[in-house]
Design a protein around this motif. Structure first.
Motif, PDB file in Angstrom:
ATOM      1  N   ILE A 106      47.620  42.237  47.459  1.00  0.00           N
ATOM      2  CA  ILE A 106      46.302  42.850  47.662  1.00  0.00           C
ATOM      3  C   ILE A 106      45.291  42.257  46.698  1.00  0.00           C
ATOM      4  CG2 ILE A 106      44.999  45.005  47.430  1.00  0.00           C
ATOM      5  CD1 ILE A 106      47.533  46.446  48.510  1.00  0.00           C
ATOM      6  N   SER A 107      45.680  42.114  45.442  1.00  0.00           N
ATOM      7  CA  SER A 107      44.787  41.541  44.436  1.00  0.00           C
ATOM      8  C   SER A 107      44.405  40.113  44.795  1.00  0.00           C
ATOM      9  CB  SER A 107      45.475  41.578  43.072  1.00  0.00           C
ATOM     10  OG  SER A 107      44.694  40.936  42.109  1.00  0.00           O
ATOM     11  N   GLU A 108      45.372  39.335  45.247  1.00  0.00           N
ATOM     12  CA  GLU A 108      45.109  37.946  45.623  1.00  0.00           C
ATOM     13  C   GLU A 108      44.183  37.871  46.837  1.00  0.00           C
ATOM     14  OE1 GLU A 108      44.935  34.059  45.100  1.00  0.00           O
ATOM     15  OE2 GLU A 108      46.047  35.382  43.768  1.00  0.00           O
ATOM     16  N   GLU A 109      44.387  38.772  47.811  1.00  0.00           N
ATOM     17  CA  GLU A 109      43.515  38.802  48.986  1.00  0.00           C
ATOM     18  C   GLU A 109      42.083  39.145  48.595  1.00  0.00           C
ATOM     19  OE1 GLU A 109      45.019  41.388  52.031  1.00  0.00           O
ATOM     20  OE2 GLU A 109      46.863  40.250  52.253  1.00  0.00           O
ATOM     21  N   GLU A 110      41.924  40.135  47.714  1.00  0.00           N
ATOM     22  CA  GLU A 110      40.585  40.518  47.263  1.00  0.00           C
ATOM     23  C   GLU A 110      39.928  39.378  46.493  1.00  0.00           C
ATOM     24  OE1 GLU A 110      41.271  44.110  45.073  1.00  0.00           O
ATOM     25  OE2 GLU A 110      41.322  45.344  46.897  1.00  0.00           O
ATOM     26  N   ARG A 111      40.688  38.729  45.636  1.00  0.00           N
ATOM     27  CA  ARG A 111      40.163  37.598  44.860  1.00  0.00           C
ATOM     28  C   ARG A 111      39.719  36.479  45.803  1.00  0.00           C
ATOM     29  NH1 ARG A 111      43.897  36.297  40.171  1.00  0.00           N
ATOM     30  NH2 ARG A 111      44.339  38.156  41.077  1.00  0.00           N
ATOM     31  N   THR A 112      40.536  36.217  46.819  1.00  0.00           N
ATOM     32  CA  THR A 112      40.216  35.182  47.796  1.00  0.00           C
ATOM     33  C   THR A 112      38.930  35.524  48.536  1.00  0.00           C
ATOM     34  OG1 THR A 112      42.546  34.651  48.072  1.00  0.00           O
ATOM     35  CG2 THR A 112      41.076  33.938  49.820  1.00  0.00           C
ATOM     36  N   LEU A 113      38.797  36.800  48.922  1.00  0.00           N
ATOM     37  CA  LEU A 113      37.584  37.229  49.622  1.00  0.00           C
ATOM     38  C   LEU A 113      36.344  37.048  48.743  1.00  0.00           C
ATOM     39  CD1 LEU A 113      38.810  40.509  51.371  1.00  0.00           C
ATOM     40  CD2 LEU A 113      38.172  38.351  52.474  1.00  0.00           C
ATOM     41  N   GLN A 115      36.036  34.998  46.136  1.00  0.00           N
ATOM     42  CA  GLN A 115      35.796  33.562  45.923  1.00  0.00           C
ATOM     43  C   GLN A 115      35.133  32.928  47.135  1.00  0.00           C
ATOM     44  OE1 GLN A 115      39.631  31.962  44.805  1.00  0.00           O
ATOM     45  NE2 GLN A 115      39.145  32.102  42.627  1.00  0.00           N
ATOM     46  N   LYS A 116      35.588  33.292  48.327  1.00  0.00           N
ATOM     47  CA  LYS A 116      34.979  32.747  49.543  1.00  0.00           C
ATOM     48  C   LYS A 116      33.545  33.223  49.685  1.00  0.00           C
ATOM     49  CE  LYS A 116      39.022  31.780  52.339  1.00  0.00           C
ATOM     50  NZ  LYS A 116      39.749  32.056  53.590  1.00  0.00           N
ATOM     51  N   ALA A 117      33.304  34.498  49.362  1.00  0.00           N
ATOM     52  CA  ALA A 117      31.943  35.034  49.460  1.00  0.00           C
ATOM     53  C   ALA A 117      31.013  34.332  48.473  1.00  0.00           C
ATOM     54  CB  ALA A 117      31.948  36.546  49.214  1.00  0.00           C
TER      55      ALA A 117
END
Length: 177
Positions: A106-113, A115-117
């Motif tokens: 979950i943390s990695e998904e949020e970080r990815t989101l 970073q992409k944003a």
């Protein structure tokens, strides 16, 4: 600047400058080149550099200017030759702490989101965000690095936060639905 001073500068600011280059460039290979070129430029300007003032801010400024020049050259080449290769959308891996496997995902998904944003922001908004939140520079230092007034830095950070908030709310809402 002596060899010892350069080594000390790399020890003190190397990790910080490298992580900034990674965020700026978007890929490890480009970040490596930008990082090396930043310190090479420092060696070139050895006599004109006053490392007692604020070397971190100076190095960040050099990295930003080198990156802008590369983007300008790349855009010029694109106009002449047409699109040859597209830039890859890579997300850099950051170390996770002591979290459960589910929390890490979950943390990695949020970080990815996030970073992409941030990566999708226009350059004039992305640079102040990276310098303020990632490099933790003061508004006055960001103003010096980007060579813009401090009020402009404030307004760009404000607008960037509004855009990020709106974009991340939409993405997170879609993900939960």
């Amino acid at each position: 600047m002596s060899h010892e001073e350069l080594e000390e500068c790399i020890k003190r600011y190397g990790k910080c400058i490298y992580s900034f280059c990674c965020q700026l460039a978007g890929s490890r290979q480009e970040a490596d080149d930008l990082y090396q070129d930043t310190f090479l430029k420092m060696v070139e300007l050895k006599g004109r550099l006053d490392i007692t003032s604020n070397p971190k801010s100076y190095l960040l400024s050099v990295a930003v200017n080198l990156w802008r020049n590369r983007r300008r050259k790349f855009a010029w080449r694109q106009r002449i030759t047409g699109p040859v290769l597209s830039m890859e959308d890579t997300v850099l891996e950051l170390p996770a702490g002591e979290l459960s496997p589910e929390e890490q995902v979950i943390s990695e998904e949020e970080r990815t989101l996030v970073q992409k944003a941030v990566g999708s922001l226009p350059e004039k908004y992305r640079l102040p965000v990276l310098l303020f939140y990632m490099e933790e520079l003061k508004l006055s230092e960001i103003s010096q690095v980007l060579k813009i007034p401090e009020g402009t830095v404030k307004s760009r950070l404000y607008k960037a936060k509004k855009v990020l908030k709106k974009e991340l709310e939409v993405v997170l809402h879609e993900k939960r639905s």
